[in-house]
Each structure stands twice: as structure tokens, then as C-alpha cells.
Design an enzyme around this catalytic site. Structure first.
Site, PDB file in Angstrom:
ATOM      1  N   ARG A  91       0.828  -1.207   0.000  1.00 43.06           N
ATOM      2  CA  ARG A  91       0.000   0.000   0.000  1.00 43.06           C
ATOM      3  C   ARG A  91       0.871   1.269   0.000  1.00 43.06           C
ATOM      4  O   ARG A  91       0.661   2.189  -0.785  1.00 43.06           O
ATOM      5  CB  ARG A  91      -0.869  -0.042   1.257  1.00 43.06           C
ATOM      6  CG  ARG A  91      -2.034   0.901   1.258  1.00 43.06           C
ATOM      7  CD  ARG A  91      -2.859   0.684   2.499  1.00 43.06           C
ATOM      8  NE  ARG A  91      -3.445  -0.631   2.523  1.00 43.06           N
ATOM      9  CZ  ARG A  91      -2.927  -1.706   3.109  1.00 43.06           C
ATOM     10  NH1 ARG A  91      -1.813  -1.637   3.785  1.00 43.06           N
ATOM     11  NH2 ARG A  91      -3.545  -2.855   3.036  1.00 43.06           N
ATOM     12  N   THR A  92       1.864   1.281   0.860  1.00 37.96           N
ATOM     13  CA  THR A  92       2.719   2.462   0.986  1.00 37.96           C
ATOM     14  C   THR A  92       3.552   2.664  -0.281  1.00 37.96           C
ATOM     15  O   THR A  92       3.679   3.780  -0.788  1.00 37.96           O
ATOM     16  CB  THR A  92       3.642   2.292   2.210  1.00 37.96           C
ATOM     17  OG1 THR A  92       2.828   2.037   3.356  1.00 37.96           O
ATOM     18  CG2 THR A  92       4.480   3.532   2.446  1.00 37.96           C
ATOM     19  N   LYS A 116      21.626  -6.998  -0.453  1.00 37.59           N
ATOM     20  CA  LYS A 116      21.329  -7.343   0.944  1.00 37.59           C
ATOM     21  C   LYS A 116      22.570  -7.209   1.820  1.00 37.59           C
ATOM     22  O   LYS A 116      22.505  -6.750   2.951  1.00 37.59           O
ATOM     23  CB  LYS A 116      20.803  -8.782   1.036  1.00 37.59           C
ATOM     24  CG  LYS A 116      19.292  -8.895   0.878  1.00 37.59           C
ATOM     25  CD  LYS A 116      18.886 -10.370   0.898  1.00 37.59           C
ATOM     26  CE  LYS A 116      17.656 -10.588   0.010  1.00 37.59           C
ATOM     27  NZ  LYS A 116      17.549 -11.947  -0.483  1.00 37.59           N
ATOM     28  N   ARG A 144      11.840   1.973   2.902  1.00 38.01           N
ATOM     29  CA  ARG A 144      11.275   1.216   4.020  1.00 38.01           C
ATOM     30  C   ARG A 144      12.263   0.128   4.404  1.00 38.01           C
ATOM     31  O   ARG A 144      12.800  -0.568   3.541  1.00 38.01           O
ATOM     32  CB  ARG A 144       9.956   0.582   3.632  1.00 38.01           C
ATOM     33  CG  ARG A 144       9.273  -0.064   4.828  1.00 38.01           C
ATOM     34  CD  ARG A 144       7.957  -0.673   4.475  1.00 38.01           C
ATOM     35  NE  ARG A 144       7.215  -1.033   5.653  1.00 38.01           N
ATOM     36  CZ  ARG A 144       6.276  -0.282   6.213  1.00 38.01           C
ATOM     37  NH1 ARG A 144       5.965   0.886   5.691  1.00 38.01           N
ATOM     38  NH2 ARG A 144       5.637  -0.687   7.291  1.00 38.01           N
ATOM     39  N   HIS A 151       5.266   6.047  10.092  1.00 39.47           N
ATOM     40  CA  HIS A 151       6.127   6.817   9.215  1.00 39.47           C
ATOM     41  C   HIS A 151       5.457   8.157   8.949  1.00 39.47           C
ATOM     42  O   HIS A 151       4.245   8.265   8.979  1.00 39.47           O
ATOM     43  CB  HIS A 151       6.460   6.056   7.929  1.00 39.47           C
ATOM     44  CG  HIS A 151       5.303   5.437   7.239  1.00 39.47           C
ATOM     45  ND1 HIS A 151       4.666   6.040   6.200  1.00 39.47           N
ATOM     46  CD2 HIS A 151       4.662   4.269   7.457  1.00 39.47           C
ATOM     47  CE1 HIS A 151       3.693   5.258   5.768  1.00 39.47           C
ATOM     48  NE2 HIS A 151       3.665   4.179   6.517  1.00 39.47           N
TER      49      HIS A 151
END
Lengths: 318, 318, 318
Positions: free
Chosen positions: B53-54, B82, B103, B131
């Protein structure tokens, strides 16, 4: 080069590489003018294994030329596509896209793709991590720093046995000629014979081998650092003993020329200390930007989309 | 705010928040005029953990301003990336992109990114799910419903101990002042002392605590619902006994003012019954749209790209 | 069709299908003119399971119309979104996007999405692998080869029991009428009764059943190949005995009409030999391109964005 695929740099003549570097410089100083160069184009990034940095570079290049991007990366890949031959996948994708950048874990996959595709394919890595646009990024960075890729002393440091990025850079610099290579590695990780033979075959190039970075850094115009992987050593004692010799830090930088350029294909682990980042000789982040610029030059060239104003700028120079 | 990063709302003054809300309203009513505001820009969404969603909100915001988007989400991330430090990844990505939304599962990651980046970084969540742009979405929704974010009775209901979204909203409303908070939660999930202290420190704000939503819903202008997670309770009996108290349904809505606005940060589980969705007081889907509009306002502001016609519209108002 | 969702082809009249095919042809010959048709639009591709080919087709279609794309595919999906109802996810996404293409492993998911959404939803597959735009691609390919989808002998070969793509094509061709079907399959994989009934219900359509492709290929205008999965057979002996009967190769192609068109929904395994690819009768890769063109026609139609010049071109024809 219009419509051609680039599987290795053997597919690109030195004249074409020179032109790509010239275009990259032009693009960098004419960002707005070139922003619509590929406005009707679609790039497909087919990344059978994820390689975030490389994928984002190819994608940003196309987007900054006004084109669009489709693709997949790693786990986004459907099982049906996984089972399909590269031939069929590339045939399908070339119905959608005007150009393809492909990364695949298997050696030779890019060649198969290039032979199957109706549109140009750029090898973004197959098998090893070497791929032609990494070398183009390296050359463009040397060119940006020195205005040339010849008449230079180029040190390559770290794992020179398995580092295919380094082999590709040596091979390509030899095509331009007039380079003195300083090959700095532990004895376990020396440059393979066939690469040394390639240097010997170039009448204007030469090399020396060394094991101590500090002893030779003062001679270098370019220092190309690579990672020394622990797994490459026969025993941990050797690794621990040698490791620091191949770590670039401020102390070693004090021994180098004020004009030396430090390159690294990234990601680094600890072979360049963070304290070096702010040294103006650190060129590895601008190497990233140059990689994007060279991909912009390459994508627009393979698509046959002329950069607005570029041809005229060449005439003025001539 | 041009060129600045937004790690928390402490990085944004109340005057700037007010301006962002004004811009969000302008954008909503001038979609076509603003569609080319960021046409030469690239947003990178770096989602080390997926948050669909974000991510889609940040991306749509940039696309609807005419910009382009690159990025990764979760499993698209390569192992090399990573293993790389956030510092290096952000340095690399800031060679490609003009602005970054990040994020990351680790608290503090956004601050590290902001300090490393050559371009503005917006925190899209690090560690907890709070956030800054979630709070901006909440404020814009209250502003859209009431024309102000002050002089209101604001109920917050559910898990007030661990709900960082709620803490951030309280803190930010206190900066504007003149809010009466009604803090509705089971005793196990009451508002922490430091949040209550923040309200007490605001001369024009006050609070009451309550355990029964039905008893206080009639006083509220705004009802901010949050999820009560089963895991937060010491025993299942307490959970089962209390659960329904904190579920908003039509029966409870009948006790509320006709002008009350129901907000929720989404996703919901069952704390708002589906039957409430069609009630005109349900504002949680327009809260999603307001989140996108506030991200459009924030992205264009941090990039220094003026919204066409906006400055003139402010002069006319003044 | 403006603003409507397409869950199955029952949502699209035969007149609308004819118009979509006409638009697809127009788009193919007017790529530049239509490149800005949906310039202010955003497509969301919500792929709860990855389906690379289908997703890239929907995305390229929107990008080539000048629109933008957001979305997720498989592992990019966050856990929060996984736990959320389809209703809520679609409500949220319809705050961002103007149109949604959704693929979901559960039968019925597309219908739920269409009922929840504030914007048109196109079913990109739910449950089985059948989806309406696959059939549109099939029809457009027949139309492109023959200038019509009627007055044809259409052979369908392979797994006719479980092949939902085939059922959907038969059903839709029956709506147009005047098709003679040749249903070629092993006895274990014959066409289900309800599909045969559908043909019988069409006064102008008929069928014959066959088990040997070579025996009937000479009669066909269209040969629609599908995969025969090993798992469908009761025992391996039957599979091995029958397998080759349903593999299309050069030898069988020599028995076919010079104008026959070979279709396949892809991916193929080995049911069409690679040697057939260069035969001009092989239409399965142009079927991929037609799929993209039909998705361009469908997306622009559902959004109510007229194709520049299209209405005038129809008047000239009339």
C-alpha cells in the site's frame, strides 16, 4: 550498431566504444535535451536472478531517455516462464519491447537470447558477474577523469584470478593500447596466463606483477580495487595475514599521486575503508553514474534513436 | 524544505505541514495542471520489506506528477544488495534517482540513509509501522473534512500502547493545538505516559481516557480506529470479553454525530464492520487518497518543483 | 463499455468484440498517433500469483498508450496485503489507479474485485488459466489472418477436457457463428458435454471429433494447439503411445493447407516442434503481439479514452 545485440564487448568496435564515451559525456551535459530521445520505446529487463544495481541502472537509463520499462526480477518470475525456453521467452518479450537487457545465471544464455530475439539484447550478466556494460562504465570513468583511456598506468588489485570484471577491463584497454598494467594480488590469486598473453600480444602494453599495494600505489594513475573473497584462500591463516595488504585506507592513499582515480565495480565489503569515500580521488560512485550514462548511450545507439543536437556538436568539434 | 530529507515529522515545521495540506487540496482540484510538475525526475522506492500500500502510494504520487519510478520490493532484492551497507546502497541509488522513499525493518535505517544520500530521502517506515507520511495522510483527511486540524474532539480507539501511528498523530496535533483527545482503550493497552505528558505540555490540548467506545462516541468529531491485536492480551478470556467493545459497527455509528469522520490507517482486520463502509462518515478510503495527494505535495516540495499555478492561487486567496 | 469491468467475455457483446478487433488493427497501424491516448492514466497490475507473460502484456499495452503502471507480482506482495480482503485491497488501489488488471489463484476473485472497485477491473486470470483477454488475443489473430472469425474450419488439438482456453474460444466463436469445429484429442481428453451442447445450440456451427491430427489437418483453416499434460493420463504407456500424435512438426505441416494458421496460447512444452517456428503459418508469436494490441484496445475503451483518428477512420470506411 543499430539493431545489433551486445553479448560481449567483442560485439562493439573500439571506434564504437569511443563514440559511446563521447555520447555519455554529451548526455551528462545535455540531460534535458536528450530526455525525449527514446520516447516511443520500451525496454524489457529480464533478470532471472536479481541484480538490483545493474537492473536499476538499465531502467533509469531508459527512463531518462523518455522511454518506458517492463520486466521481472527474481521471484517475480512465474513458474511457467521458468519452465519455458529462453528462446520462447525472448520471442514473446520481443513482441512487447524494443530492446532487452537480460541477466541469467547460466553462461551462454545471453547469446541464445540474442539469436532468438527480434530486437537488440544487451547482456547484463550471464554465468559470472562480468558483463559488457560494467567495462563500459569503467572505461567511461577513466575517460572522464583523464580525457583518455590510453597512456596510463593502471593498477588492478585484489582477486585477479577469478575477477572477470578485471579480465574484461584489461582485454578492452589492450584494444586501445598504451597501458602499463600493475597487477597486484596475493600469489594465490594471480592473473591467469591467457590474460597475461593478451597483454603481451599488444605491442604498446606491458605489465608487472606485485604483491604489495603500498609498494606500487605511488606509480598508479588508476587503481581498480576488487574484493578478495575469504573462500578463495586455502587456509584462514593466509587470508588473515594477507587481507589488510589489499585494503585501501587513508594511509595507503597518502602514498598515491594526487591525480590517481580509485575505481571499484561495487558492492564492496571492506576492501576500501569508508574514510576514503570523501577523498576526491575516490571515483567509484561516479563510476555508477557513468555506468548509467553509458547505458543511455548504448540503448539509444542500438535503437537507432539519435541524441538531439549530438551530431551537430560533433561537427562543431571537428 | 527543498533538498531536505524527512525521517520524522520533526523535520517538517507546522508551517510546512500547513503548506503541504494546502498543496494537497490544490493538487486534487488541478490534476491535469500538475501532471508534468516532476517530468524530469526519478523516484527510487527502496523497500527492504514489502509494504504494498505504501509503496504504491509513493509511486503513484510521482507518476501523477509526470516523474518516473525505479526500485525494488522484498524478494526482488539481490543478495549483493542485501549484504551491502545502507550507506553504499543509498550512495549508488542517489546516482540514479532524484529522490528516495525507503522502508526498512531496522529502526534508524532511514536516518542513516538520509545522512548518506546525495538526494532527499523520505522515511516510508523503519522498525515500527509509523512513518511521517501516514500522519500527513491523517492530517490531510481531518483537514479535508473539517477545513482545520484544530478545535476538534479527536477520539483514538484500540491499541494505544503499541500503536505508533496514533502516537505520531497525537504528537503532531499537539503542535497545532486546541485538540481535546478522547483515548479509548482496554486497560491493558492504555496510552503511554510520555504521550500523555506531550498532551499536558500543550497549553491548549487536553485528554480524557475511556474504556467504552459507545459511551463516548457521541462527543467525537474524529474517530481514529486501530487494530487490537490478540497477541497483546495476557489471556484469551480478556481478549474475547473486550474485543467487541472496540469493533465499530452500525449500532455504534448511530450514537455518533452526523458530521463525525472515521479514520483508520489500514489494513483493518475486523475492527470496522464492512457495513460501515457505505456510511458517509467513513473516511478511511479517502484517507488513502489523501495519503497519495500529500505524497505528491511532499515529493514536489522536496524536489523544489513548483506546482504550476499554485503560487498564483495563494496570492489570489491572500 | 466505458467504466465497466470485464470478468468474463459475457461482459462484452459481440458488437463490442468486433469493435475491439477493429481498434486493435487501427492501433497496430497507428502506433505513434495513439501513443498519448491514456497519458493521464494509471494501470494497476495486481498479480497475486506471478504470470509474467500476461502481466507484461497488460503493462506494455498501457505504457504504449502513454499511461503509467503500478502494481505487484507474487513475492513483492506484503504480508499485510496478503491478509487483507480483496475488497479492501481493491478499494485502496482504486484510490491510486484508473484501471486494474488482476490475477488471483482463487476462482471468483475477479468478480469480487469488480464489485468492490471504484474503477474498471479486467480479469487477468482467476482459478484456472482462462481469462477473457487470452480469447481476445486468439480472435484478433484469426481476424488478422483471415479478415474474419466466421466461415472457418477451426481445429483444436490436445487436452480438450481441461483446457479452459479452448472452451472459452469455442464459446466465443459460437457467438459469431458459422464455424466448423474439429476437436482433436485422445479419448481420455475429449471435449466436455456442456461445450459440445454449446456448439449444438448454435444453428450455424457444427463439430466433428477426431483422435488423429494427421488425418484431419488438411481440412483446417485454423489449428489451435494446446499442451497435453502427462499428469492427465491414467498410465504412462498411454501417454507415451499418444504423445507424438499431438506434436506438430514439419511432417504434419506438409499435410496442411498453405493458408492454415497455427495458434497456441503459450508457453509450449514440446507440442510444437521448434522447426515449425519459421513456417509462415506459425501465428503463435503474432498471437502474443495481438494480445497486447487487444489489451490496448480494451484498456482505452474501458477508460473512455478515444483513440485519436479512430472515429474518423471508421466514418471513411462507412
Amino acid at each position: 550498431m543499430v539493431g545489433k545485440s551486445v553479448v560481449t564487448l567483442d560485439d562493439v568496435s573500439t571506434a564504437d566504444i569511443t563514440d559511446l564515451m563521447s555520447k555519455a559525456r554529451y548526455i551528462d551535459s545535455h540531460r534535458r535535451q536528450v530526455a525525449g530521445t527514446c520516447s516511443s520505446r520500451v525496454l524489457a529487463t529480464l533478470f532471472y536472478e536479481p541484480s538490483t544495481r545493474t537492473r536499476l541502472s538499465f531502467e533509469t537509463a531508459m527512463l531518462r531517455l523518455g522511454g518506458k520499462v517492463i520486466g521481472f526480477a527474481g521471484a517475480q518470475l512465474s513458474s511457467a516462464t521458468k519452465g519455458e525456453t529462453i528462446h520462447d521467452t525472448v520471442k514473446v518479450v520481443s513482441q512487447y519491447a524494443d530492446i532487452i537487457a537480460m541477466r541469467h545465471p547460466k553462461e551462454g544464455a545471453a547469446l541464445v537470447a540474442a539469436q532468438s530475439s527480434d530486437v537488440p539484447v544487451i547482456n547484463a550478466g550471464d554465468g559470472g558477474h562480468m558483463h559488457p556494460t560494467q567495462t563500459l562504465a569503467d572505461l567511461a570513468t577513466i575517460d572522464a577523469r583523464f580525457g583518455r583511456v590510453t597512456d596510463l598506468t593502471v593498477g588492478l588489485c585484489g582477486d585477479l584470478t577469478f575477477g572477470r570484471t578485471v579480465h574484461s577491463l584489461i582485454e578492452t584497454l589492450c584494444r586501445f593500447g598504451n597501458v602499463r598494467f600493475v597487477l597486484i594480488s596475493p600469489n594465490e590469486l594471480k592473473t591467469p596466463r591467457y590474460v597475461l598473453d593478451r597483454i603481451d600480444a599488444s605491442p604498446t602494453c606491458s605489465y608487472v606483477e606485485a604483491t604489495d599495494l603500498s609498494a606500487v600505489i605511488g606509480d598508479l594513475d588508476v587503481l581498480y580495487m576488487t574484493r578478495v573473497q575469504k573462500e578463495r584462500f586455502f587456509n584462514e591463516d593466509d587470508y588473515l595475514r594477507l587481507r589488510d595488504t589489499y585494503i585501501l585506507d587513508e594511509a595507503k592513499m597518502r602514498l598515491a599521486k594526487p591525480t590517481m582515480a580509485v575505481l571499484h565495480p561495487l558492492p564492496r565489503v571492506n576492501e576500501i575503508a569508508a574514510e576514503v569515500d570523501n577523498d576526491p580521488r575516490a571515483a567509484y560512485f561516479e563510476q555508477v553514474r557513468n555506468g548509467m550514462l553509458m547505458r543511455m548511450a548504448l540503448e539509444s545507439t542500438l535503437l537507432g534513436d539519435p541524441l538531439p543536437g549530438y551530431a551537430q556538436s560533433k561537427e562543431v568539434q571537428a
